[in-house]
Design a protein around this motif. Structure first.
Motif, PDB file in Angstrom:
ATOM      1  N   LYS A   1      64.684 -76.862  -0.776  1.00 23.63           N
ATOM      2  CA  LYS A   1      64.076 -77.859   0.116  1.00 23.63           C
ATOM      3  C   LYS A   1      62.602 -78.095  -0.207  1.00 23.63           C
ATOM      4  O   LYS A   1      62.152 -79.237  -0.228  1.00 23.63           O
ATOM      5  CB  LYS A   1      64.253 -77.418   1.570  1.00 23.63           C
TER       6      LYS A   1
ATOM      7  N   LYS B   1      68.311 -80.410  -3.811  1.00 21.63           N
ATOM      8  CA  LYS B   1      67.149 -80.897  -3.054  1.00 21.63           C
ATOM      9  C   LYS B   1      67.577 -82.016  -2.118  1.00 21.63           C
ATOM     10  O   LYS B   1      67.160 -82.058  -0.958  1.00 21.63           O
ATOM     11  CB  LYS B   1      66.037 -81.367  -3.986  1.00 21.63           C
ATOM     12  N   THR B   2      68.434 -82.901  -2.592  1.00 16.24           N
ATOM     13  CA  THR B   2      68.951 -83.988  -1.755  1.00 16.24           C
ATOM     14  C   THR B   2      69.821 -83.439  -0.630  1.00 16.24           C
ATOM     15  O   THR B   2      69.730 -83.888   0.516  1.00 16.24           O
ATOM     16  CB  THR B   2      69.769 -84.973  -2.619  1.00 16.24           C
ATOM     17  N   GLN B   3      70.665 -82.459  -0.950  1.00 14.10           N
ATOM     18  CA  GLN B   3      71.584 -81.898   0.045  1.00 14.10           C
ATOM     19  C   GLN B   3      70.850 -81.210   1.200  1.00 14.10           C
ATOM     20  O   GLN B   3      71.292 -81.266   2.333  1.00 14.10           O
ATOM     21  CB  GLN B   3      72.552 -80.902  -0.613  1.00 14.10           C
TER      22      GLN B   3
ATOM     23  N   ASP C   1      69.722 -75.171  10.927  1.00 14.94           N
ATOM     24  CA  ASP C   1      70.865 -75.542  10.088  1.00 14.94           C
ATOM     25  C   ASP C   1      71.018 -74.549   8.939  1.00 14.94           C
ATOM     26  O   ASP C   1      72.131 -74.086   8.640  1.00 14.94           O
ATOM     27  CB  ASP C   1      70.686 -76.949   9.506  1.00 14.94           C
TER      28      ASP C   1
ATOM     29  N   ALA D   1      67.567 -81.677   2.083  1.00 16.94           N
ATOM     30  CA  ALA D   1      66.373 -82.403   2.540  1.00 16.94           C
ATOM     31  C   ALA D   1      66.303 -82.562   4.056  1.00 16.94           C
ATOM     32  O   ALA D   1      65.228 -82.442   4.643  1.00 16.94           O
ATOM     33  CB  ALA D   1      66.300 -83.773   1.873  1.00 16.94           C
ATOM     34  N   ASN D   2      67.414 -82.813   4.691  1.00 23.78           N
ATOM     35  CA  ASN D   2      67.411 -83.057   6.136  1.00 23.78           C
ATOM     36  C   ASN D   2      67.862 -81.864   6.972  1.00 23.78           C
ATOM     37  O   ASN D   2      68.069 -82.003   8.183  1.00 23.78           O
ATOM     38  CB  ASN D   2      68.281 -84.280   6.461  1.00 23.78           C
ATOM     39  N   LEU D   3      68.023 -80.709   6.343  1.00 17.90           N
ATOM     40  CA  LEU D   3      68.433 -79.521   7.094  1.00 17.90           C
ATOM     41  C   LEU D   3      67.241 -78.920   7.833  1.00 17.90           C
ATOM     42  O   LEU D   3      66.166 -78.757   7.266  1.00 17.90           O
ATOM     43  CB  LEU D   3      69.024 -78.462   6.164  1.00 17.90           C
ATOM     44  N   SER D   4      67.455 -78.584   9.081  1.00 20.65           N
ATOM     45  CA  SER D   4      66.431 -77.871   9.850  1.00 20.65           C
ATOM     46  C   SER D   4      66.517 -76.382   9.515  1.00 20.65           C
ATOM     47  O   SER D   4      67.475 -75.925   8.877  1.00 20.65           O
ATOM     48  CB  SER D   4      66.671 -78.074  11.350  1.00 20.65           C
TER      49      SER D   4
ATOM     50  N   LYS E   1      78.393 -77.489   9.773  1.00 21.24           N
ATOM     51  CA  LYS E   1      77.244 -78.020   9.034  1.00 21.24           C
ATOM     52  C   LYS E   1      77.421 -77.930   7.520  1.00 21.24           C
ATOM     53  O   LYS E   1      76.705 -78.596   6.778  1.00 21.24           O
ATOM     54  CB  LYS E   1      75.968 -77.280   9.445  1.00 21.24           C
TER      55      LYS E   1
END
Length: 116
Positions: free
Chosen positions: A71, A81-83, A91, A85-88, A33
């Motif tokens: 986040k 913030k972009t990196q 993750d 953003a989609n991490l749970s 990841k």
């Protein structure tokens, strides 16, 4: 005696309540990841460029907290913030487990402090 048991019970309850906040994660999954992280933080978590933090050997909980703060906006960095953003949450736990388990090469702060 009753007070001691009450305090002990409270301490145990608090420990269980806070445990999910910073779970340990899976370092093997974290390695996969963290593929985009290595561009700035280095393949071994020891960034060469001092503008990027060295993540190897950092406290697991610290890495998790920092990623959550990027986040949710408590830390202001547009790239991070972009990196994240989609991490749970899982993750984040896995990535933190991976970097925290790596050996650090930071034996001095020379070149890693602003103005140095």
């Amino acid at each position: 005696m009753k007070r001691a048991l009450t305090l002990l019970s409270f301490g145990i309850a608090l420990a269980f309540a806070s445990a999910p906040l910073f779970a340990s994660g899976d370092a093997d999954n974290g390695k996969t990841k963290s593929a985009t992280c290595v561009a700035c933080h280095g393949a071994d978590g020891n960034a060469v460029d001092p503008q990027y933090p060295r993540l190897a050997g950092q406290y697991n909980e610290y890495i998790q907290q920092a990623l959550h703060e990027y986040k949710d906006g408590r830390r202001g960095n547009a790239v991070m913030k972009t990196q994240v953003a989609n991490l749970s949450d899982q993750d984040i736990e896995d990535i933190a487990a991976y970097f925290s388990a790596m050996p650090t090469k930071l034996d001095t702060l020379k070149g890693h402090i602003q103005g140095d």
